[in-house]
Design a protein around this motif. Structure first.
Motif, short mmCIF file in Angstrom:
data_model
loop_
_atom_site.label_atom_id
_atom_site.label_comp_id
_atom_site.label_asym_id
_atom_site.label_seq_id
_atom_site.Cartn_x
_atom_site.Cartn_y
_atom_site.Cartn_z
N VAL A 20 0.87 -1.18 0.00
CA VAL A 20 0.00 0.00 0.00
C VAL A 20 0.90 1.23 0.00
O VAL A 20 1.77 1.38 0.87
N ARG A 21 0.72 2.07 -0.99
CA ARG A 21 1.47 3.34 -1.04
C ARG A 21 0.52 4.46 -0.61
O ARG A 21 -0.67 4.45 -0.95
N PRO A 33 -10.70 9.33 3.43
CA PRO A 33 -9.54 8.75 2.74
C PRO A 33 -9.95 8.09 1.42
O PRO A 33 -11.09 7.62 1.28
N LEU A 34 -9.04 8.09 0.48
CA LEU A 34 -9.25 7.46 -0.81
C LEU A 34 -8.38 6.21 -0.91
O LEU A 34 -7.23 6.22 -0.49
N ALA A 48 0.79 6.36 -7.56
CA ALA A 48 1.82 7.08 -6.81
C ALA A 48 2.55 8.09 -7.70
O ALA A 48 3.13 9.06 -7.20
N GLU A 49 2.49 7.90 -9.02
CA GLU A 49 3.20 8.80 -9.93
C GLU A 49 2.67 10.23 -9.82
O GLU A 49 3.45 11.18 -9.75
N PHE A 50 1.34 10.40 -9.80
CA PHE A 50 0.75 11.74 -9.78
C PHE A 50 -0.42 11.88 -8.81
O PHE A 50 -0.49 12.84 -8.05
N TRP A 51 -1.37 10.96 -8.87
CA TRP A 51 -2.66 11.18 -8.22
C TRP A 51 -2.58 11.19 -6.70
O TRP A 51 -3.33 11.94 -6.06
N LEU A 52 -1.75 10.37 -6.08
CA LEU A 52 -1.73 10.32 -4.61
C LEU A 52 -1.32 11.66 -4.02
O LEU A 52 -2.00 12.20 -3.14
N PRO A 61 -6.48 12.18 2.45
CA PRO A 61 -5.51 11.10 2.64
C PRO A 61 -5.68 10.11 1.48
O PRO A 61 -6.79 9.65 1.20
N ALA A 62 -4.59 9.80 0.78
CA ALA A 62 -4.69 9.00 -0.45
C ALA A 62 -3.81 7.76 -0.34
O ALA A 62 -2.63 7.85 0.04
N HIS A 63 -4.38 6.63 -0.69
CA HIS A 63 -3.68 5.35 -0.60
C HIS A 63 -3.95 4.55 -1.87
O HIS A 63 -5.00 4.68 -2.49
#
Length: 265
Positions: A20-21, A33-34, A48-52, A61-63
């Protein structure tokens, strides 16, 4: 809703290491949280490249979870769609607050299945590949050489230009496509033969987003998916299937976050 499922009791999903990133806001604003769920072959890295970080910058909070056999999660050669949805439910249940599930591609189908077991605040289906023979026929027509091996248990191969718009430089598109892994042969077959998922727990609001220029998911499929949830798809012309990695990646994620802000989810 079925409270107890015989299959879950008699044949529990085996545990695996789960990647989980995450990206969290500097100040906790109490927003929902997303949890992002990638499609077949992709991992948490795709978000993880852009959206988080972008979502975290707007207070969410983004996962992102890599289902078993994807990204940095543990391998599971015989994984099923049930196992993938189990990974999503477990990751969501580990978050401190009730989450919004965001599934991309075949990850949207996994999210639909997870919604029957997890009381999400809301869900987003991005460029959803929801399976069935129509999905297979479309893939076969557009990419026969990459699709046929999957019928016989091989890897489903997607060309860079199936995934990205021409705004993405060719070298970048090839680099992203080169990072793709594969789903299990069993899950690929289930994608073709799947039945409609069980009803979602709590009837959460569901948003469908996509592009009419997607070379994997036709616009008609986006419309059908949105109608199932009583709405219309939110469309982004000119974008490719991998919206979270395309040149204009900000547009769909901002629209998703705006929708969540307005709906209070």
């Amino acid at each position: 809703m079925k409270v107890i499922r015989f299959q879950d009791w008699a044949r529990p999903v085996p545990p695996v290491r789960r990647e989980v990133r995450s990206a969290t806001p500097e100040v906790d604003e109490g927003k929902t949280p997303l949890l992002f769920v990638p499609g077949f072959g992709h991992g948490a890295w795709a978000f993880a490249e852009f959206w988080l970080e972008h979502a975290a910058g707007r207070g969410f909070p983004a996962h992102a979870v890599s289902p078993r056999g994807h990204g940095g999660s543990g391998d599971s050669p015989g994984a099923t769609l049930r196992a993938y949805s189990h990974d999503v439910v477990q990751a969501a249940a580990s978050l401190p607050r009730q989450a919004v599930l965001v599934g991309h591609g075949a990850g949207a189908l996994v999210v639909e299945r997870a919604l029957a077991r997890y009381p999400a605040r809301a869900a987003v289906l991005a460029a959803p590949v929801l399976g069935g023979w129509a999905t297979f026929a479309n893939a076969l027509r557009r990419n026969p050489a990459g699709t046929l091996p999957a019928v016989f248990g091989g890897r489903l191969r997607m060309r860079p230009r199936q995934l990205f718009s021409r705004e993405v430089p060719q070298a970048v598109a090839r680099e992203y496509a080169g990072r793709l892994g594969r789903a299990s042969a069993r899950a690929q077959w289930q994608l073709l033969l799947h039945r409609a998922p069980e009803p979602a727990v709590g009837d959460p609001p569901v948003l469908v987003v996509g592009s009419p220029d997607d070379r994997i998911v036709p616009a008609s499929a986006l419309t059908r998916a949105a109608r199932r949830y009583g709405g219309a798809p939110l469309l982004f012309p000119g974008m490719g299937h991998d919206m979270m990695l395309d040149a204009r990646w900000r547009e769909p994620i901002d629209a998703i976050l705006d929708w969540l802000d307005k709906s209070g989810s």
